[in-house]
Design an enzyme around this catalytic site. Sequence first.
Site, PDB file in Angstrom:
ATOM      1  N   HIS A   1       9.653 -41.224-101.613  1.00 41.27           N
ATOM      2  CA  HIS A   1       8.356 -41.800-100.912  1.00 41.27           C
ATOM      3  C   HIS A   1       7.276 -42.157-101.881  1.00 41.27           C
ATOM      4  O   HIS A   1       6.176 -43.186-101.821  1.00 41.27           O
ATOM      5  CB  HIS A   1       7.620 -40.661-100.254  1.00 41.27           C
ATOM      6  CG  HIS A   1       8.176 -40.420 -98.803  1.00 41.27           C
ATOM      7  ND1 HIS A   1       9.779 -40.180 -98.567  1.00 41.27           N
ATOM      8  CD2 HIS A   1       7.753 -40.762 -97.526  1.00 41.27           C
ATOM      9  CE1 HIS A   1       9.802 -40.277 -97.067  1.00 41.27           C
ATOM     10  NE2 HIS A   1       8.772 -40.340 -96.655  1.00 41.27           N
TER      11      HIS A   1
ATOM     12  N   CYS B   1      10.405 -38.113-106.090  1.00 40.13           N
ATOM     13  CA  CYS B   1      10.443 -38.201-104.326  1.00 40.13           C
ATOM     14  C   CYS B   1      10.549 -39.834-104.176  1.00 40.13           C
ATOM     15  O   CYS B   1       9.573 -40.366-104.600  1.00 40.13           O
ATOM     16  CB  CYS B   1       9.518 -37.628-103.583  1.00 40.13           C
ATOM     17  SG  CYS B   1       9.374 -37.799-102.030  1.00 40.13           S
TER      18      CYS B   1
ATOM     19  N   TYR C   1      11.277 -33.663 -95.133  1.00 43.30           N
ATOM     20  CA  TYR C   1      12.255 -32.953 -95.532  1.00 43.30           C
ATOM     21  C   TYR C   1      11.899 -31.822 -96.788  1.00 43.30           C
ATOM     22  O   TYR C   1      12.539 -30.869 -96.957  1.00 43.30           O
ATOM     23  CB  TYR C   1      13.372 -33.832 -96.040  1.00 43.30           C
ATOM     24  CG  TYR C   1      14.193 -34.336 -95.168  1.00 43.30           C
ATOM     25  CD1 TYR C   1      14.081 -33.888 -93.689  1.00 43.30           C
ATOM     26  CD2 TYR C   1      15.578 -34.889 -95.589  1.00 43.30           C
ATOM     27  CE1 TYR C   1      15.145 -34.616 -92.833  1.00 43.30           C
ATOM     28  CE2 TYR C   1      16.650 -35.359 -94.732  1.00 43.30           C
ATOM     29  CZ  TYR C   1      16.067 -34.935 -93.229  1.00 43.30           C
ATOM     30  OH  TYR C   1      17.107 -35.675 -92.195  1.00 43.30           O
TER      31      TYR C   1
ATOM     32  N   ASP D   1      17.306 -41.752 -96.010  1.00 42.75           N
ATOM     33  CA  ASP D   1      16.420 -40.780 -96.857  1.00 42.75           C
ATOM     34  C   ASP D   1      15.630 -40.318 -95.352  1.00 42.75           C
ATOM     35  O   ASP D   1      15.856 -40.939 -94.155  1.00 42.75           O
ATOM     36  CB  ASP D   1      15.248 -41.641 -97.207  1.00 42.75           C
ATOM     37  CG  ASP D   1      13.912 -40.988 -97.540  1.00 42.75           C
ATOM     38  OD1 ASP D   1      14.298 -39.514 -98.087  1.00 42.75           O
ATOM     39  OD2 ASP D   1      12.662 -41.235 -97.884  1.00 42.75           O
ATOM     40  N   SER D   2      14.624 -39.198 -95.295  1.00 42.76           N
ATOM     41  CA  SER D   2      14.152 -38.807 -94.164  1.00 42.76           C
ATOM     42  C   SER D   2      13.077 -39.761 -93.633  1.00 42.76           C
ATOM     43  O   SER D   2      12.803 -40.038 -92.297  1.00 42.76           O
ATOM     44  CB  SER D   2      13.076 -37.685 -94.446  1.00 42.76           C
ATOM     45  OG  SER D   2      12.253 -37.835 -95.765  1.00 42.76           O
TER      46      SER D   2
ATOM     47  N   CYS E   1      16.986 -39.815-101.458  1.00 47.40           N
ATOM     48  CA  CYS E   1      16.214 -38.484-101.101  1.00 47.40           C
ATOM     49  C   CYS E   1      16.405 -37.569-102.227  1.00 47.40           C
ATOM     50  O   CYS E   1      17.592 -36.941-102.252  1.00 47.40           O
ATOM     51  CB  CYS E   1      16.415 -38.053 -99.673  1.00 47.40           C
ATOM     52  SG  CYS E   1      15.441 -36.695 -99.423  1.00 47.40           S
ATOM     53  N   ASN E   2      15.557 -37.397-102.975  1.00 53.79           N
ATOM     54  CA  ASN E   2      15.558 -36.334-104.187  1.00 53.79           C
ATOM     55  C   ASN E   2      16.085 -34.834-103.552  1.00 53.79           C
ATOM     56  O   ASN E   2      16.622 -34.090-104.077  1.00 53.79           O
ATOM     57  CB  ASN E   2      14.427 -36.174-104.796  1.00 53.79           C
ATOM     58  CG  ASN E   2      14.202 -37.545-105.856  1.00 53.79           C
ATOM     59  OD1 ASN E   2      14.265 -37.513-107.171  1.00 53.79           O
ATOM     60  ND2 ASN E   2      13.617 -38.790-105.150  1.00 53.79           N
TER      61      ASN E   2
END
Length: 215
Positions: free
Chosen positions: A178, A176, A39, A7-8, A70-71
């Site tokens: 996060h 997301c 992102y 993921d970012s 990461c969506n």
Amino acid sequence: MKIGVFDSGVGGLSVAGAIQKALPEHEIVLREDKANLPYGTKSPEQLLVLVMPIMQGMAAEGCKVIVVACNTVTTSIIEELRTHVAVPLLGMEPMVQPASMLTKTGTIAVFATPTTLRSTRYNWLKSIYCENIAVIEPDCSTWSKMVEDAVVDRKQIEKNVQEALDSNADVIVLGCTHYHWIEDLIKEIANNKAEVIQPEQPVIAELKRVLAQLS
Ligand code: DGL
């Protein structure tokens, strides 16, 4: 077996933790791209340039499968990545179909990044599963940075949850990774008026199937 998670930023950490807990016998290789975060406001072209070498590097390092945690990346470029990366890629995307089946009010809310909301894949999911369902998309454009920097602004979260509830949404989709870190807070604010869902457990179930095929 080496399982890659990408993921970012801290969204990957949350998914990696859940995978490690479910599959303790495997080695998790977590990669992030904090230098280029967020992102969620980047174009698919920009994402491809950033993510392709990371995925290829993870495969070269011995990851037998990579979870794209990461969506934004999944909904924008996973098909292109799959044609250039030699191992299976498992994506994470907003749970539009499950939400469409869970809702009783006929309204769902999707919390996701601007790039996810603009993506062809996400809009295809909506067109297939939400023909007769209203989809609310509150502005979460600052949220991944907010979570990454660990300066969670409760008021911003309350505002978006309230927007969803005021629109009569009874399902909130966390689109997301996060936002997994603020899932409990979102649930607390939603106060059982809306169910909050995210794809961690379905992805772990899929990962188990892929690992069984690989071993
Ligand atoms: N965690 C990522 C996702 O699931 C995006 C975070 C970012 O904006 O970098 O979409």
